[in-house]
Design an enzyme around this catalytic site. Structure first.
Site, PDB file in Angstrom:
ATOM      1  N   SER A   1       1.346  -7.540  -0.791  1.00  0.00           N
ATOM      2  CA  SER A   1       2.040  -8.554   0.026  1.00  0.00           C
ATOM      3  C   SER A   1       1.154  -9.737   0.392  1.00  0.00           C
ATOM      4  CB  SER A   1       2.665  -7.928   1.272  1.00  0.00           C
ATOM      5  OG  SER A   1       1.730  -7.771   2.308  1.00  0.00           O
TER       6      SER A   1
ATOM      7  N   THR B   1       1.625  -4.170   4.403  1.00  0.00           N
ATOM      8  CA  THR B   1       1.458  -4.463   5.837  1.00  0.00           C
ATOM      9  C   THR B   1       0.955  -5.890   6.075  1.00  0.00           C
ATOM     10  OG1 THR B   1      -0.846  -3.684   5.900  1.00  0.00           O
ATOM     11  CG2 THR B   1       0.885  -2.059   6.395  1.00  0.00           C
ATOM     12  N   ASP B   2       0.278  -6.466   5.059  1.00  0.00           N
ATOM     13  CA  ASP B   2      -0.474  -7.690   5.342  1.00  0.00           C
ATOM     14  C   ASP B   2       0.386  -8.888   5.720  1.00  0.00           C
ATOM     15  OD1 ASP B   2      -2.924  -6.503   5.159  1.00  0.00           O
ATOM     16  OD2 ASP B   2      -3.255  -7.014   3.061  1.00  0.00           O
TER      17      ASP B   2
ATOM     18  N   THR C   1       0.824  -1.211   0.000  1.00  0.00           N
ATOM     19  CA  THR C   1       0.000   0.000   0.000  1.00  0.00           C
ATOM     20  C   THR C   1       0.855   1.257   0.000  1.00  0.00           C
ATOM     21  OG1 THR C   1      -1.829  -1.123   1.058  1.00  0.00           O
ATOM     22  CG2 THR C   1      -1.729   1.241   1.368  1.00  0.00           C
TER      23      THR C   1
HETATM   24  C1  SIN Z   1      -0.224  -5.255   1.096  1.00  0.00           C
HETATM   25  O1  SIN Z   1      -0.013  -5.876   2.144  1.00  0.00           O
HETATM   26  O2  SIN Z   1       0.566  -5.278   0.133  1.00  0.00           O
HETATM   27  C2  SIN Z   1      -1.477  -4.466   0.905  1.00  0.00           C
HETATM   28  C3  SIN Z   1      -2.014  -3.940   2.172  1.00  0.00           C
HETATM   29  C4  SIN Z   1      -1.107  -2.989   2.889  1.00  0.00           C
HETATM   30  O3  SIN Z   1       0.038  -2.744   2.537  1.00  0.00           O
HETATM   31  O4  SIN Z   1      -1.611  -2.428   3.899  1.00  0.00           O
END
Ligand code: SIN
Length: 316
Positions: free
Chosen positions: A64, A97-98, A18
């Site tokens: 991710s 973050t995921d 993100t």
């Molecule tokens: C991801 O994990 O690539 C998408 C969601 C995020 O980064 O919060």
């Protein structure tokens, strides 16, 4: 008096997420597309980074949630290669973050570097009215440049975490991470690190452990114990071929009797079984806790996979 040499470089490795995402409208915090902007663009968009000698490299460009073992392998190899350079003092990794907590744990176990490797991410896309990515990236580079810093670290929303302990705990809030009982390692406040715990330490397993073709890495799956668990899922996975199973047990690592029976059958077929808890905090305690009791299920999956890879190594 010793002369100070030129400041060592900080290498920023981009993997997507993100932090590199874009949305149709500035007010969109969901429904955006992750991994749209290159890492060079993220760095160039932040003039405050110009005070450090930076180098940027795109290792991957993915959401991710779609992290693969092949991307992990490439990231580990690139991070290890840059870490070995004398002119490099630190690495920053931009990520989604995921699955940040999984990548952080993997890098910690394999590299546990003497230089800092700082992961960062964002909960809002780069196009948001109040995007969190630029501040997180600035904080990550600030942390990477901190004298004496070492180990795999993560920084989000001003909080600094040990990569070995990181857990995503919230699907929307900007401060989406914690470290279970361990708590934060410190905070970056107005560009200054305030630290209340020691830097992460560990004995690195080495990047070479994951040099085999990722398609050949041990297959390790996670199963959860829940009301009505009858173990049929375990039987089905074993019938397909699996090397290890991580069980997210209830409470202190207990499992439903039906699931327990299926796990015994799996063990009998040579499948390695690791028990953790599905509780979002705390660890499995007591005599039966085993080596995985202090890990989250996704950390335990990595630990078991690396352990199985190590068993394949020829004896030296
Ligand atoms: C991801 O994990 O690539 C998408 C969601 C995020 O980064 O919060």
């Amino acid at each position: 008096m010793a002369m100070e040499g030129p400041a060592r470089k900080i290498v920023v490795l981009g993997t997507g997420g993100t932090i590199a995402g874009t949305a149709a409208r500035p007010e969109d915090h969901t429904g955006y597309r992750a991994a749209q902007l290159g890492v060079q663009a993220l760095v160039a968009a932040l003039p405050a980074l110009q005070r450090w000698p930076l180098e940027a490299e795109q290792v991957a460009q993915i959401d991710s949630a779609d992290m693969t073992h092949a991307v992990w392998q490439r990231l580990v190899q690139r991070a290890a290669a840059h870490m070995a350079r004398e002119d490099v003092g630190a690495i920053v990794v931009t990520h989604g973050t995921d699955t940040l907590e999984e990548t952080a744990y993997l890098l910690h176990r394999l590299l546990a570097p003497a230089k800092p490797l700082v992961l960062t991410a964002a909960m809002r896309p780069a196009t948001a009215l109040q995007a969190d990515g630029p501040q997180n990236l600035l904080d990550a580079v600030t942390l990477a440049a901190e004298p004496g810093a070492r180990g795999v670290l993560a920084v989000m929303a001003g909080q600094v975490w040990s990569g070995a302990e990181l857990r995503k705990r919230h699907p929307y809030r900007l401060d989406a991470f914690d470290a279970g009982d361990a708590g934060a390692l410190g905070a970056i406040e107005q560009g200054v690190l305030r630290r209340w715990r020691d830097w992460p330490a560990g004995t690195p397993l080495g990047a070479a452990l994951v040099e085999a073709d990722p398609a050949q890495w041990p297959r390790v799956e996670i199963v959860t114990s829940h009301a009505g668990s009858d173990g049929r899922l375990v039987d089905a996975v074993c019938a397909q071929g699996v090397d290890g199973l991580v069980v997210a047990g209830v409470g202190n690592g207990q499992v439903h009797a039906g699931l327990g029976a299926a796990l015994e059958r799996a063990r009998g077929q040579g499948v390695a079984v690791a028990v953790t808890t599905r509780c979002s905090g705390g660890v499995v305690v007591g005599a039966g806790a085993g080596a995985y009791g202090a890990l989250t299920p996704v950390q335990a999956r990595i630990e078991l996979m690396l352990g199985l890879l190590a068993q394949r190594r020829p004896a030296r």
